[in-house]
Write an enzyme that holds these catalytic residues in place. Structure first.
Site, mmCIF file in Angstrom:
data_model
loop_
_atom_site.group_PDB
_atom_site.id
_atom_site.type_symbol
_atom_site.label_atom_id
_atom_site.label_comp_id
_atom_site.label_asym_id
_atom_site.label_seq_id
_atom_site.Cartn_x
_atom_site.Cartn_y
_atom_site.Cartn_z
ATOM 1 C CB CYS A 112 34.666 13.199 -31.331
ATOM 2 S SG CYS A 112 36.418 12.918 -31.144
ATOM 3 C CG HIS A 250 32.860 9.378 -31.859
ATOM 4 N ND1 HIS A 250 33.658 9.532 -32.974
ATOM 5 C CD2 HIS A 250 33.637 9.706 -30.791
ATOM 6 C CE1 HIS A 250 34.861 9.935 -32.593
ATOM 7 N NE2 HIS A 250 34.875 10.038 -31.276
ATOM 8 C CG ASN A 280 38.372 8.981 -32.146
ATOM 9 O OD1 ASN A 280 37.821 9.671 -32.999
ATOM 10 N ND2 ASN A 280 38.309 9.263 -30.843
HETATM 11 N N1 ACO Z 1 49.445 0.099 -24.087
HETATM 12 C C1 ACO Z 1 49.630 -0.546 -22.940
HETATM 13 N N2 ACO Z 1 49.270 -0.038 -21.740
HETATM 14 C C2 ACO Z 1 48.667 1.171 -21.745
HETATM 15 C C3 ACO Z 1 48.436 1.884 -22.915
HETATM 16 C C4 ACO Z 1 48.844 1.313 -24.125
HETATM 17 N N3 ACO Z 1 48.657 1.915 -25.307
HETATM 18 N N4 ACO Z 1 47.811 3.038 -22.591
HETATM 19 C C5 ACO Z 1 47.656 3.058 -21.270
HETATM 20 N N5 ACO Z 1 48.189 1.920 -20.738
HETATM 21 C C6 ACO Z 1 48.237 1.521 -19.333
HETATM 22 C C7 ACO Z 1 48.184 2.676 -18.376
HETATM 23 O O1 ACO Z 1 49.462 3.237 -18.164
HETATM 24 C C8 ACO Z 1 47.618 2.018 -17.144
HETATM 25 O O2 ACO Z 1 48.665 1.339 -16.471
HETATM 26 P P1 ACO Z 1 48.720 1.283 -14.839
HETATM 27 O O3 ACO Z 1 47.471 0.540 -14.447
HETATM 28 O O4 ACO Z 1 49.996 0.554 -14.590
HETATM 29 O O5 ACO Z 1 48.711 2.708 -14.403
HETATM 30 C C9 ACO Z 1 46.673 0.956 -17.684
HETATM 31 O O6 ACO Z 1 47.089 0.728 -19.047
HETATM 32 C C10 ACO Z 1 45.229 1.379 -17.680
HETATM 33 O O7 ACO Z 1 45.143 2.718 -18.190
HETATM 34 P P2 ACO Z 1 43.768 3.436 -18.408
HETATM 35 O O8 ACO Z 1 44.005 4.807 -18.970
HETATM 36 O O9 ACO Z 1 42.940 3.317 -17.182
HETATM 37 O O10 ACO Z 1 43.153 2.487 -19.551
HETATM 38 P P3 ACO Z 1 41.691 2.433 -20.072
HETATM 39 O O11 ACO Z 1 41.162 1.068 -19.942
HETATM 40 O O12 ACO Z 1 40.860 3.570 -19.554
HETATM 41 O O13 ACO Z 1 41.890 2.658 -21.658
HETATM 42 C C11 ACO Z 1 41.654 4.442 -23.261
HETATM 43 C C12 ACO Z 1 42.490 3.860 -22.130
HETATM 44 C C13 ACO Z 1 41.621 3.431 -24.387
HETATM 45 C C14 ACO Z 1 42.289 5.744 -23.718
HETATM 46 C C15 ACO Z 1 40.209 4.701 -22.731
HETATM 47 O O14 ACO Z 1 40.265 5.395 -21.536
HETATM 48 C C16 ACO Z 1 39.335 5.483 -23.704
HETATM 49 O O15 ACO Z 1 38.973 5.000 -24.761
HETATM 50 N N6 ACO Z 1 38.933 6.702 -23.317
HETATM 51 C C17 ACO Z 1 37.951 7.462 -24.102
HETATM 52 C C18 ACO Z 1 38.524 8.121 -25.308
HETATM 53 C C19 ACO Z 1 37.407 8.815 -26.058
HETATM 54 O O16 ACO Z 1 36.259 8.430 -26.016
HETATM 55 N N7 ACO Z 1 37.657 9.875 -26.743
HETATM 56 C C20 ACO Z 1 36.506 10.496 -27.444
HETATM 57 C C21 ACO Z 1 36.725 11.827 -27.777
HETATM 58 S S1 ACO Z 1 38.192 12.061 -28.716
HETATM 59 C C22 ACO Z 1 38.114 13.701 -29.293
HETATM 60 O O17 ACO Z 1 37.202 14.440 -29.064
HETATM 61 C C23 ACO Z 1 39.314 14.186 -30.051
#
Ligand code: ACO
Length: 324
Positions: A112, A250, A280
């Site tokens: 990214c 980004h 993204n």
């Molecule tokens: N729908 C509903 N629930 C979900 C989903 C979904 N799509 N995805 C995860 N959950 C659940 C999980 O299972 C978890 O449940 P639990 O508490 O019962 O275990 C809960 O939601 C929280 O999960 P987290 O992974 O902690 O959620 P978070 O708030 O961190 O959001 C996300 C997840 C959106 C992926 C976030 O972590 C994020 O944006 N991370 C960064 C991604 C990024 O910046 N990437 C950049 C580089 S990409 C590249 O280089 C290709």
């Protein structure tokens, strides 16, 4: 010698994948996706549309806008983690389509952060006096490597391409400062495990779904905030500017972007967002947002645009552009 972005362009495929569509594919809700990421829709390339096709479309438009002829292109740089082939490079496929017979062509991979890494490569070549006209293309068909059975990643990614012409002549946005960083110790927190020489395609890799993106979301989130903030700070210091007029980050997660805006005291109306429309799009995301910003808003002479990015590798970087 100054390196300037003299034109920008982008290309987004027509097909829309909405949160409602994703609700039918995985166990998720529009409410969860919107509140956790800021995403509503993303675009998906057609089955017969590939990274090189999207990149070519963006490059042609950028050349047209710059008034740059094919024969005058010195170098084609392509940032992508979803190349058409392992080899030859997507840059060579695009060079063929552009009929840029005098151009060298290469892919590079910084996930990214690709657009920012690309700006720095182009700036270096131009300031060294080696090339005059460089086309930087960032293009991704992420839908080809997204696991539509994994709710943790399938909701995040979309397809698209961006391009810009970077020249030593003409006027536009000067690439004032660029800072880059990487931390290979965290390589495995965001990875496509198979398909390279370490795990070549086999029955097992397919059965294990190892040809798809795997991500430890929470870990990536933490590092994204920290690294983009530090890169931006360093970039601002190097360039010596005292005000940032636009933040074009980004587009990975609205919550990451909000934290960044707050830390640099940039009001959200000065943060340019495409995340709700395109999700993204990895390397292409910053370039698409920059192109839309320039099409929609008037940037005054002397105004600055800060572009921070972060991605797999881990990689990160920031660029500061100044309108001439
Ligand atoms: N729908 C509903 N629930 C979900 C989903 C979904 N799509 N995805 C995860 N959950 C659940 C999980 O299972 C978890 O449940 P639990 O508490 O019962 O275990 C809960 O939601 C929280 O999960 P987290 O992974 O902690 O959620 P978070 O708030 O961190 O959001 C996300 C997840 C959106 C992926 C976030 O972590 C994020 O944006 N991370 C960064 C991604 C990024 O910046 N990437 C950049 C580089 S990409 C590249 O280089 C290709």
């Amino acid at each position: 010698m100054k390196a300037k972005i003299v034109s920008t362009a982008s290309y987004l495929p027509e097909k829309v994948l909405s949160n409602a569509d994703l609700e039918k594919l995985v166990d998720t809700t529009d409410e969860w996706i919107t509140s956790r990421t800021g995403m509503k829709e993303r675009r998906l390339a057609a089955d017969d549309e590939f990274t090189s096709n999207m990149g070519t479309k963006a490059a042609k438009l950028a050349m047209e806008r710059a008034g740059l002829e094919s024969k005058d292109v010195d170098l084609i740089l392509v940032a992508t983690l979803t190349p058409d082939y392992m080899f030859p490079s997507t840059a060579c496929l695009i060079q063929r389509e552009l009929k840029a017979e005098n151009a060298a062509a290469m892919d590079f991979q910084a996930a990214c952060s690709g657009y920012i890494y690309g700006l720095s490569i182009a700036k270096g070549y131009i300031q060294a006096g080696m090339y005059k006209n460089i086309i930087l293309i960032a293009a991704e068909k992420l839908s080809a490597i997204v696991d539509y059975e994994d709710r943790g990643t399938s909701i995040l990614f979309g397809d698209g391409a961006s391009a810009c012409v970077i020249s030593s002549e003409g006027s536009g946005l000067e690439i004032d400062a660029v800072t880059l960083g990487a931390d290979g110790n965290l390589a495995e927190i965001l990875i496509m495990p198979a398909g390279g020489v370490r795990n070549p395609a086999s029955k097992e890799t397919v059965e294990n779904r190892d040809h798809y993106i795997k991500m430890e979301g929470r870990e990536v989130f933490k590092h994204a905030v920290r690294r983009m903030e530090a890169a931006s700070q360093k970039c601002v210091e190097i360039s010596g500017v005292d005000e940032i007029h636009w933040l074009v980050p980004h587009q990975a997660n609205i919550r990451i972007i909000e934290v960044l805006a707050k830390r640099f005291k940039i009001p959200m109306e000065k943060v340019f967002l495409t995340i709700h429309k395109y999700g993204n799009t990895s390397a292409s995301s910053v370039g698409i947002a920059l192109d839309e910003l320039l099409n929609e808003k008037k940037i005054e002479k002397g105004e600055n645009i800060l572009l921070p990015a972060f991605g797999a590798g881990l990689t990160w970087g920031a660029a500061l552009l100044t309108k001439e």
